[in-house]
Design a protein around this motif. Structure first.
Motif, PDB file in Angstrom:
ATOM      1  N   TYR A 372       0.939  -1.069  -0.537  1.00 20.94           N
ATOM      2  CA  TYR A 372       0.478  -0.150  -0.216  1.00 20.94           C
ATOM      3  C   TYR A 372       1.118   1.872  -0.035  1.00 20.94           C
ATOM      4  O   TYR A 372       0.822   2.580  -0.565  1.00 20.94           O
ATOM      5  CB  TYR A 372      -0.533   0.044   1.309  1.00 20.94           C
ATOM      6  N   GLU A 373       1.776   1.190   1.037  1.00 22.60           N
ATOM      7  CA  GLU A 373       2.849   2.454   1.058  1.00 22.60           C
ATOM      8  C   GLU A 373       3.791   2.814  -0.291  1.00 22.60           C
ATOM      9  O   GLU A 373       3.595   3.650  -0.632  1.00 22.60           O
ATOM     10  CB  GLU A 373       3.497   2.531   1.843  1.00 22.60           C
ATOM     11  N   GLY A 374       4.341   1.452  -0.817  1.00 26.27           N
ATOM     12  CA  GLY A 374       4.389   1.691  -2.320  1.00 26.27           C
ATOM     13  C   GLY A 374       4.140   2.528  -3.298  1.00 26.27           C
ATOM     14  O   GLY A 374       4.290   3.007  -4.211  1.00 26.27           O
ATOM     15  N   ILE A 375       2.774   1.979  -3.225  1.00 24.06           N
ATOM     16  CA  ILE A 375       1.436   2.573  -4.322  1.00 24.06           C
ATOM     17  C   ILE A 375       1.692   3.935  -3.925  1.00 24.06           C
ATOM     18  O   ILE A 375       1.505   4.347  -5.147  1.00 24.06           O
ATOM     19  CB  ILE A 375       0.552   1.755  -4.198  1.00 24.06           C
ATOM     20  N   ALA A 376       1.644   4.734  -2.610  1.00 26.98           N
ATOM     21  CA  ALA A 376       1.096   5.468  -2.607  1.00 26.98           C
ATOM     22  C   ALA A 376       2.871   6.898  -2.866  1.00 26.98           C
ATOM     23  O   ALA A 376       2.893   8.185  -3.731  1.00 26.98           O
ATOM     24  CB  ALA A 376       0.800   5.958  -0.601  1.00 26.98           C
ATOM     25  N   PHE A 377       3.560   6.011  -2.931  1.00 23.11           N
ATOM     26  CA  PHE A 377       5.124   6.648  -3.038  1.00 23.11           C
ATOM     27  C   PHE A 377       4.857   6.755  -4.294  1.00 23.11           C
ATOM     28  O   PHE A 377       4.900   7.808  -4.915  1.00 23.11           O
ATOM     29  CB  PHE A 377       5.802   5.557  -3.008  1.00 23.11           C
ATOM     30  N   GLY A 378       4.437   5.743  -5.397  1.00 19.43           N
ATOM     31  CA  GLY A 378       3.951   6.362  -6.383  1.00 19.43           C
ATOM     32  C   GLY A 378       3.448   7.009  -7.425  1.00 19.43           C
ATOM     33  O   GLY A 378       3.313   8.251  -7.661  1.00 19.43           O
ATOM     34  N   VAL A 379       1.938   7.441  -6.220  1.00 18.53           N
ATOM     35  CA  VAL A 379       1.021   8.664  -6.705  1.00 18.53           C
ATOM     36  C   VAL A 379       1.733   9.696  -6.070  1.00 18.53           C
ATOM     37  O   VAL A 379       1.679  10.848  -6.699  1.00 18.53           O
ATOM     38  CB  VAL A 379      -0.533   8.251  -5.281  1.00 18.53           C
ATOM     39  N   ARG A 380       2.510  10.438  -5.104  1.00 19.64           N
ATOM     40  CA  ARG A 380       3.791  11.118  -5.231  1.00 19.64           C
ATOM     41  C   ARG A 380       4.370  12.007  -5.778  1.00 19.64           C
ATOM     42  O   ARG A 380       4.061  12.771  -6.696  1.00 19.64           O
ATOM     43  CB  ARG A 380       4.106  10.744  -3.579  1.00 19.64           C
ATOM     44  N   ALA A 381       4.958  10.823  -6.750  1.00 23.64           N
ATOM     45  CA  ALA A 381       6.006  11.371  -7.651  1.00 23.64           C
ATOM     46  C   ALA A 381       4.851  11.797  -8.443  1.00 23.64           C
ATOM     47  O   ALA A 381       5.778  12.838  -8.975  1.00 23.64           O
ATOM     48  CB  ALA A 381       6.943   9.899  -8.233  1.00 23.64           C
ATOM     49  N   ILE A 382       3.734  11.006  -9.164  1.00 21.18           N
ATOM     50  CA  ILE A 382       2.662  12.073 -10.049  1.00 21.18           C
ATOM     51  C   ILE A 382       2.624  13.202  -9.244  1.00 21.18           C
ATOM     52  O   ILE A 382       2.402  14.044 -10.170  1.00 21.18           O
ATOM     53  CB  ILE A 382       1.827  10.682 -10.034  1.00 21.18           C
ATOM     54  N   LEU A 383       1.730  13.748  -8.299  1.00 15.29           N
ATOM     55  CA  LEU A 383       1.391  15.319  -7.921  1.00 15.29           C
ATOM     56  C   LEU A 383       2.305  15.820  -7.693  1.00 15.29           C
ATOM     57  O   LEU A 383       1.642  17.263  -8.019  1.00 15.29           O
ATOM     58  CB  LEU A 383       0.579  14.463  -6.734  1.00 15.29           C
ATOM     59  N   GLU A 384       3.518  15.775  -8.035  1.00 16.56           N
ATOM     60  CA  GLU A 384       4.478  16.315  -7.604  1.00 16.56           C
ATOM     61  C   GLU A 384       4.536  16.855  -8.882  1.00 16.56           C
ATOM     62  O   GLU A 384       4.812  17.554  -9.401  1.00 16.56           O
ATOM     63  CB  GLU A 384       6.000  16.145  -7.130  1.00 16.56           C
ATOM     64  N   MET A 385       5.049  15.820 -10.175  1.00 16.81           N
ATOM     65  CA  MET A 385       4.677  16.970 -11.990  1.00 16.81           C
ATOM     66  C   MET A 385       3.182  17.616 -11.422  1.00 16.81           C
ATOM     67  O   MET A 385       3.328  18.211 -12.708  1.00 16.81           O
ATOM     68  CB  MET A 385       5.333  15.455 -12.391  1.00 16.81           C
ATOM     69  N   PHE A 386       2.279  16.703 -11.766  1.00 19.10           N
ATOM     70  CA  PHE A 386       1.002  17.884 -11.516  1.00 19.10           C
ATOM     71  C   PHE A 386       1.538  19.068 -11.013  1.00 19.10           C
ATOM     72  O   PHE A 386       0.973  20.090 -11.544  1.00 19.10           O
ATOM     73  CB  PHE A 386       0.283  16.999 -11.254  1.00 19.10           C
ATOM     74  N   ASP A 387       2.112  19.038  -9.848  1.00 11.49           N
ATOM     75  CA  ASP A 387       2.017  20.723  -9.174  1.00 11.49           C
ATOM     76  C   ASP A 387       3.300  21.617 -10.305  1.00 11.49           C
ATOM     77  O   ASP A 387       2.847  22.859 -10.243  1.00 11.49           O
ATOM     78  CB  ASP A 387       2.948  20.296  -7.811  1.00 11.49           C
ATOM     79  N   ASP A 388       3.849  20.720 -10.955  1.00 14.01           N
ATOM     80  CA  ASP A 388       4.728  22.192 -12.057  1.00 14.01           C
ATOM     81  C   ASP A 388       4.305  22.374 -12.823  1.00 14.01           C
ATOM     82  O   ASP A 388       4.433  23.770 -13.325  1.00 14.01           O
ATOM     83  CB  ASP A 388       5.703  21.034 -13.004  1.00 14.01           C
ATOM     84  N   ALA A 389       2.519  21.588 -13.242  1.00 17.16           N
ATOM     85  CA  ALA A 389       1.957  22.306 -14.540  1.00 17.16           C
ATOM     86  C   ALA A 389       0.913  23.619 -13.333  1.00 17.16           C
ATOM     87  O   ALA A 389       0.146  24.355 -14.120  1.00 17.16           O
ATOM     88  CB  ALA A 389       1.337  21.522 -15.283  1.00 17.16           C
ATOM     89  N   HIS A 390       0.210  22.795 -12.605  1.00 15.92           N
ATOM     90  CA  HIS A 390      -0.969  23.716 -11.837  1.00 15.92           C
ATOM     91  C   HIS A 390      -1.148  23.398 -10.105  1.00 15.92           C
ATOM     92  O   HIS A 390      -1.207  22.345 -11.105  1.00 15.92           O
ATOM     93  CB  HIS A 390      -2.277  23.652 -12.578  1.00 15.92           C
ATOM     94  N   THR A 391      -0.834  24.398  -8.879  1.00 16.04           N
ATOM     95  CA  THR A 391      -1.646  24.006  -7.830  1.00 16.04           C
ATOM     96  C   THR A 391      -2.283  23.251  -7.844  1.00 16.04           C
ATOM     97  O   THR A 391      -3.657  23.852  -8.106  1.00 16.04           O
ATOM     98  CB  THR A 391      -1.272  25.506  -7.278  1.00 16.04           C
ATOM     99  N   ALA A 392      -2.491  21.993  -6.537  1.00 16.49           N
ATOM    100  CA  ALA A 392      -3.382  21.520  -6.680  1.00 16.49           C
ATOM    101  C   ALA A 392      -4.871  22.272  -5.572  1.00 16.49           C
ATOM    102  O   ALA A 392      -4.032  22.859  -4.990  1.00 16.49           O
ATOM    103  CB  ALA A 392      -3.315  19.788  -5.678  1.00 16.49           C
ATOM    104  N   ARG A 393      -6.245  21.974  -6.599  1.00 15.51           N
ATOM    105  CA  ARG A 393      -6.722  23.253  -5.431  1.00 15.51           C
ATOM    106  C   ARG A 393      -7.318  21.404  -4.833  1.00 15.51           C
ATOM    107  O   ARG A 393      -7.906  22.146  -3.960  1.00 15.51           O
ATOM    108  CB  ARG A 393      -7.735  23.532  -6.434  1.00 15.51           C
TER     109      ARG A 393
END
Length: 494
Positions: A372-393
């Motif tokens: 579960y934590e390994g999946i969560a780390f992968g989600v974090r890596a993706i969300l950090e890249m999303f932040d480069d385009a637009h800050t999460a609301r």
């Protein structure tokens, strides 16, 4: 009373809902199905025997639930994607549908098309580098390996556009699905990339582009007989299921994110201006002129199911309780959840799973928590890249994985982000019904049927630990990539 019919064709099932204009669900129906895996790297579905037959069956079930004095005012169908369905003039599929990124057969075509057009040019125009998710290389694969099929084809479709054609006779594709048919579509221009499309599609005409909420035609007599839906019922285009689901839970504005917990993780974020990143997919959105970033892992819930099987088949409730008894961080055990290769962010079909830090102290609960934590780390890596385009609301969580409190809490703790859980979590078919209502102007375009039921807050006590573990996790793939690839070659010789 005016009713809307929404139908979604997922990887493992097809689901339909009958909804009124206020968003209340009057009836629903589900049929389960599977996909065919005829060779390593291939993933297919018989479009007619599975998708069309089940759409007809679901439609018959739900039309029988329409109350006296009511009518189906419009319908919309979404589906897995992007997929490739090649048909003749009679809309008879000439081969099984080739599925989205889980089908990796076109690896050589990805390389050759990238060399032909140039990686930088593809990223600039299409918004996404070519990968197993792209339709262009799948078309090229059919041209090369099944030339007689390619020559006989007179049209190409995605899952939802195939059904739209069967219902209405119209040859269309929605902008979002088209934007995942790389490199055929110029995402920054919301139009076909005509020169490259002509090169890859050859004699095949390009479908008419429509937005997912647009009416594309009406149900003709033959389709009415097959489905039970009245002749003349308006049909709205629909789109890929993940984006229909995002639409259903109010992910409609720049900075809105959706996390879909399922056999894989799928992530969507709306953005306000064109942005391309080689590790993400840049696509058109659902609403006219909108843009989105998307990402998808290759395993998530499927890894949990695999662990359940190989550790003795105990109930998920038992396994989650064991995982919950393990401290955050799994006492130094970390997992790379790449059991079927990986899509975003590494795009490596030859990546493999890994548990690092195993000791005799670790038990079954540690394995599950680390997964579960390994999946969560992968989600974090993706969300950090999303932040480069637009800050999460805001971040909205959907999918069957919400039943696992430890999984969703791990994602919030690892990412540091709260997750909003909607009250109505029916899925893409609910978004289809809303698109249908908007398409025939029964509701205003800004209508949102979603209501947030609860919020999953991150536990600040775990933040420092997860930051440290995330740093280690980020190093695991590049540190072991060459060794894992070598293992794959050795296994292939067997």
């Amino acid at each position: 009373m005016d009713l809307l019919l929404g139908i979604d064709m997922g990887t493992g099932s097809i689901k339909g809902v009958l909804v009124d204009t206020a968003g209340a669900v009057l009836a629903s129906a589900t049929i389960t199905h599977g996909m065919s895996l005829p060779r390593p790297g291939w993933a297919e579905v018989d479009a007619e025997a599975t998708w069309w037959r089940e759409v007809c069956e679901i439609a018959h079930r739900l039309t029988a639930e329409v109350p006296a004095g009511s009518r189906i005012a419009a319908m919309c169908v979404s589906g897995v994607g992007p997929c490739l369905v090649l048909c003749d003039d009679d809309l008879t599929p000439l081969r099984p549908a080739i599925l989205y990124g889980v089908d990796t057969r076109a690896s050589a075509e990805i390389v050759s098309l990238t060399e032909e057009f140039g990686a930088d040019a593809i990223l600039r125009r299409a918004g996404t580098l070519l990968s197993s998710q792209a339709v262009g290389p799948k078309l090229e694969w059919v041209r090369r390996h099944e030339p007689e099929v390619f020559a006989r084809a007179t049209g190409w479709y995605g899952s939802n556009s195939y059904i739209a054609a069967k219902l209405t006779g119209e040859y269309v594709i929605d902008h979002h699905t088209a934007s995942q048919c790389d490199p055929l579509y110029a995402t920054s221009e919301f139009d076909w990339n005509a020169q490259w499309a002509a090169r890859i599609c050859g004699h095949l005409p390009l479908p008419r582009l429509v937005w997912p909420h647009e009416v594309v035609g009406t149900v003709h007599a033959g389709a009415a007989a097959a489905t039970g839906i009245p002749v003349g019922t308006p049909v709205v285009a629909g789109t890929v299921d993940a984006f229909a689901e995002a639409f259903s839970v109010g992910v409609r504005h720049p900075g809105d994110q959706m996390l879909m917990y399922g056999s894989t993780m799928f992530l969507v974020q709306l953005i306000d201006e064109y942005h391309s990143d080689p590790a993400l997919w840049t696509t058109a959105g659902v609403e006219r002129g909108s843009l989105a970033l998307a990402a998808g892992t290759s395993t998530a819930g499927s890894m949990i199911g695999w662990l359940q099987t190989i550790t003795g088949g105990a109930s998920l409730d038992t396994l989650m309780a064991e995982a919950a008894a393990v401290p955050a961080g799994s006492e130094g055990l970390i997992a790379l959840p790449y059991l079927a290769g990986e899509r975003t962010p590494v795009f490596d079909a030859d990546a493999r799973g890994l548990f690092a830090g195993l000791t005799l102290r670790h038990g079954r609960g540690h394995l599950f928590r680390a997964a579960y934590e390994g999946i969560a780390f992968g989600v974090r890596a993706i969300l950090e890249m999303f932040d480069d385009a637009h800050t999460a609301r805001r971040t909205v969580a959907v999918g069957g994985g919400l039943r696992s409190a430890i999984w969703t809490q791990a994602v919030s703790d690892v990412t540091g982000r709260p997750q909003l859980v909607p009250q109505q979590a029916i899925g893409a078919s609910y978004g289809d019904a809303l698109m249908a209502a908007i398409g025939v102007e029964l509701v205003a375009p800004e209508t949102d049927w979603a209501t947030i039921e609860r919020e999953i807050e991150p536990d600040p006590a775990n933040r420092a630990l997860y930051d440290d573990l995330y740093g280690v996790w980020r190093e695991l793939y590049p540190s072991t990539k060459d060794l894992v690839h070598a293992l794959g070659l050795i296994a292939g010789r067997g």
